[in-house]
Design an enzyme around this catalytic site. Sequence first.
Site, short mmCIF file in Angstrom:
data_model
loop_
_atom_site.label_atom_id
_atom_site.label_comp_id
_atom_site.label_asym_id
_atom_site.label_seq_id
_atom_site.Cartn_x
_atom_site.Cartn_y
_atom_site.Cartn_z
N HIS A 50 65.81 69.70 -36.04
CA HIS A 50 64.86 70.79 -35.86
C HIS A 50 63.68 70.66 -36.81
CE1 HIS A 50 68.83 72.11 -34.49
NE2 HIS A 50 68.13 72.55 -33.47
N ARG A 103 57.67 81.47 -26.54
CA ARG A 103 58.57 80.64 -25.74
C ARG A 103 59.18 81.45 -24.60
NH1 ARG A 103 60.95 76.37 -24.21
NH2 ARG A 103 63.20 76.31 -23.90
N ARG A 116 52.02 84.59 -17.77
CA ARG A 116 52.25 84.20 -19.18
C ARG A 116 50.95 84.22 -20.00
NH1 ARG A 116 55.13 78.68 -19.37
NH2 ARG A 116 53.94 78.34 -17.48
N ASP A 161 77.93 68.97 -22.35
CA ASP A 161 77.34 69.86 -23.34
C ASP A 161 77.67 71.32 -23.05
OD1 ASP A 161 76.00 67.82 -24.71
OD2 ASP A 161 74.33 67.87 -23.29
N LEU A 199 50.01 86.16 -22.30
CA LEU A 199 50.22 86.39 -23.73
C LEU A 199 50.56 85.07 -24.44
CD1 LEU A 199 50.36 88.28 -26.14
CD2 LEU A 199 52.74 88.78 -25.55
N CYS A 247 71.61 67.59 -32.78
CA CYS A 247 71.33 67.98 -31.39
C CYS A 247 70.49 66.87 -30.76
CB CYS A 247 70.58 69.32 -31.37
SG CYS A 247 70.47 70.08 -29.74
#
Length: 762
Positions: free
Chosen positions: A698, A519, A17, A603, A19, A730
């Site tokens: 969010h 991500r 990872r 969920d 990057l 959420c």
Amino acid sequence: MTITIHNLGYPRIGAKRELKFAQEAYWRGESSEQSLQETAKRLRSIHWQDQKVLDFVPVGDFSLYDQVLDMSVTLGNLPSRVTELPGSELDAFFRTARGRSPADQSAGGVAAGEMTKWFNSNYHYIVPEFSAETTFTLNAERLLEQLAEAQALGVNAKPVIIGPVSYLWLGKEKDGSNKLDLLEQLLPVYDDLLNQLADAGAQWVQIDEPCLVTTLDADFRHAFDIAYHQLHRSKPKLLLASYFSDLGANLDILRELPVDGFHLDLVHAEHEVFRLIDWCDTKVLSLGVIDGRNIWKTDLNATLDKLEPIADRLGDRLWLAPSSSLLHVPVDLSQEDTLDTEIKSWLAFAKQKLSELHVLKVALEEGREAVRDELDANTAALASRRASTRVHNSAVAQRCAAVNADMGTRKLPYAERAPLQHAHLRLPLLPTTTIGSFPQTAEIRKYRSDYRAGRISEAEYIAAMHADIDQCVAIQEELGLDVLVHGEAERNDMVEYFGEQLDGYVFTRFAWVQSYGSRCVKPPIIYGDVSRPKAMTVPWSAYAQAQTKHHMKAMLTGPVTILNWSFVRDDQPRADTCRQIALAIRDEVLDLEAAGLNVIQIDEPALREGLPLKREHWQPYLDWAVEAFRLSANGVRNETQIHTHMCYSEFNDIIAAITEMDADVITIETSRSDMELLEVFENFHYPNEIGPGVYDIHSPNVPTVDSMVALINKAAEKIPVERLWVNPDCGLKTRAWPETKAALEHMVSAAHQLRKKHRAAA
Ligand code: GLN
Ligand code: ZN
């Protein structure tokens, strides 16, 4: 005969990872643009080295954020709100990607481009924006530079771009204009780009048109004709690539299309290959024979059985590749030094998939004897997987065979069980609750990692988690919430947490896959029959319930979401694997009920994203997905209230299926859409209870009481108030405590205010 092998795209994040870490350091202002670009260049060169067994290596598949955004830059189509701001090209790029560049650290950002799912994958792209005023100007610099970089390394480079029709298909008109009207002025820019690539030495260009696997209307179908009749006059040879599914009704589009070759996803479209061969009298046909979306070894002999007759017909015109870009699989299996060796022998990640491709090439060119050892090793690995007692569990098979419709049906219909639940639970009008997780503080994460690493004992770990539950309970009681949650502090990830406790799953250390930007996700691998050796969440939920007189809502991840966020075994239908998971969750639900939990939430945030690419395949998927949910949830007593949660806002096409699930309460995401999406529920006469999110989690902003009152009032115009719940959009795990407490306090007052109003009116 010479068989050409190539690749459509390679993972760009790096085996460790690299990057991600370079991007994030740059965004935080801790490293320079130059150092980010150097890391990127180094990664590209490593990735080309990794692919050196290939005859053609993709160039232009690397991106500092997203390949669709790169294409927007190449076509000079970034939003004007971004290009108007001062700064470098990279500033504009990251502002479009994420609303800010390091240059904006103190100043406010700008609205980022919308991000949405890349077909049926868990990769997200930045949606191109169009309007009647959109113009395109070529900016070929990035591609030309990377082409030169590859050539300097002695790589046989094949530039990869997104084709004009898919580019338009992927974007959105912001002003109600018709994006297809832009095709005419888009094509000369593509023409120019293709010629410049040819002048720089590219013999072939791979032009991706993945929208070919979706249901296209007549205008989009026609756009292919227009586009490629114009582009075939450009200098390079064009390989038109589709992937992720078959072409179905769009196959005919290819019949007369003047390109030099097609790439077909043979893993998903094997039945279409012979029709395509008939139309390829001089064209190259690239067959995607190795699954670019999964992590299992290919059955090389079976693949050769299919390919040998095709190779006889096509000769040198047969190319081989993975089915799609390898962006969707992890980089290198050889890093997994702690993975069970037997299971490891069944797997292939990006690097290993390219070796498989090379074996196929040699076998076709020189005969299978030339790669006897490799083929034998492959046969042995597959045989071990097929025969492994760890894959097959007869108890699971028996349970699945005994599943019947009664098991997924509540004892009474909603209208009759709801009064029993209300009498049992005694909740007020407009009950308040949250979606499950509370802020995951650094402290919590440290307890988890310390426990994993053996730095603290199990007793210390449990004590720490209990303390966190105590704190969550106290805060919720003080806030005056009606149905409490325990906070999910013990969960690293809502799928991994369950996968780790289920038989049939293995976990990797480095098998990261890019989800968007920096991500990455590390989907667990389902290798065998899934079963639950023991209760997974009951001790936590039971502890939490014992700390309060209020109802504690137990939290589970649903079977469809667990399936859709894992790498799934390919030796049985996904529906069968889903049913096994559903039975495991059912056991957990019943154990929670027996432990005294009256409210249980299951969920299913990933239910919608599992929809197949073509509408005609939706219903069979929805049928088994809903069946799995019902099987997991509906074995409970009438008095037990089942909640489900789905954080998205598109229910138009799936409302019938959502209703079929028959959850007593569904919580959904609506705060951003201003309750508009409730219309679907209203029009469909959705019969059960709904908690439309009134707090957008969010964003770190704290919504006012008035704004939430307004949202609840709007909701009450569409859904009878007796069936409304009040909750956030959420889970709150990505938030910090101060804003969470403030927002929930407002939310509870909003509910109280309206409760009074409605009581007074009654
Ligand atoms: N219960 C989960 C949480 O609160 C739900 C997360 C989700 O929907 N993605 O974190
Ligand atoms: Zn959610």
